[in-house]
Design a protein around this motif. Structure first.
Motif: not given
Length: 165
Positions: A25-32, A55-57, A145-151, A157-161
Motif C-alpha cells: 500500500x505504501x508503494x502504491x500510494x507513493x507511486x501514484x 499493488x495489493x491484490x 520534498x514530497x516527490x523525494x519522500x515518495x521516491x 519498499x522493494x528492499x524491505x520486501x
C-alpha cells in the motif's frame, strides 16, 4: 526459542505495521503521488510497471473486475472526446496495463522476480531523481520534498520486501 513444559516453541519476530500488505500500500500510494507530482524529473512511465508489480491484490482484482473494466471504458470514452491532461494519462495507462496484462506477467507480483524487477526500476528512478536534483540537500527543497519522500518509499519498499522473502 522459548521453552515450555511440553517442549520447545519458536517465536517469530514481526512488526505488524511493516507487513507485506502495508508495504504494498505504501508503494502504491507513493507511486501514484509520483505520477501526479511535479517536483521530480524522473521518467514517469517507469512508474506504471512498478504500480502493476507492487499493488495489493485488492486493487488488482478491482481493476481486473467489472468496475475496472467500466472505469477503463469510461476513461477511454472521455479521452476520445476531450483532452486528458498529462498528469491523468499515466494513471489511465496503469489501469489499462493491469487490465490487459496476461496472467504470466501479473503472476510475478509478490514473487522474488517481481520484487527484483521493481527494485531495479526503482533504483534507476532514484538515480535519475537524485542526480538531476544536484545533491541530496537540493532534493529536499520545498518544491520537491514530497516527490523525494515518495521516491525514497518507492525505493525502500522493494528492499524491505526482498529482505522479507
Amino acid at each position: 526459542m522459548l521453552q515450555r513444559k511440553g517442549g520447545f516453541s519458536s517465536t517469530v519476530c514481526s512488526y505488524a505495521p511493516l507487513s507485506s500488505l502495508n508495504l504494498q500500500w505504501i508503494n502504491t500510494i507513493s507511486s501514484a503521488i509520483l505520477m501526479l507530482a511535479s517536483g521530480t524529473s524522473i521518467q514517469k512511465p517507469f512508474l506504471v510497471p512498478i504500480f502493476a508489480l507492487q499493488a495489493p491484490a485488492s486493487i488488482i482484482s478491482w481493476i481486473k473486475g467489472e468496475y475496472g473494466v467500466w472505469t477503463a471504458f469510461l476513461a477511454l470514452l472521455i479521452s476520445l472526446f476531450f483532452h486528458i491532461p498529462g498528469e491523468l494519462e499515466l494513471p489511465f495507462n496503469a489501469l489499462l496495463l493491469v487490465l490487459v496484462a496476461p496472467y504470466q506477467i501479473l503472476n510475478l507480483r509478490g514473487k522474488l522476480e517481481g520484487i527484483i524487477l521493481s527494485l531495479t526500476i526503482a533504483g534507476y528512478l532514484a538515480f535519475q531523481h537524485f542526480s538531476r536534483a544536484g545533491s541530496l540537500r537540493k532534493a529536499f527543497d520545498q518544491g520537491s520534498i514530497i516527490a523525494t519522500i515518495c521516491m525514497i518509499c518507492v525505493l525502500t519498499v522493494p528492499c524491505l520486501l526482498l529482505i522479507g522473502c
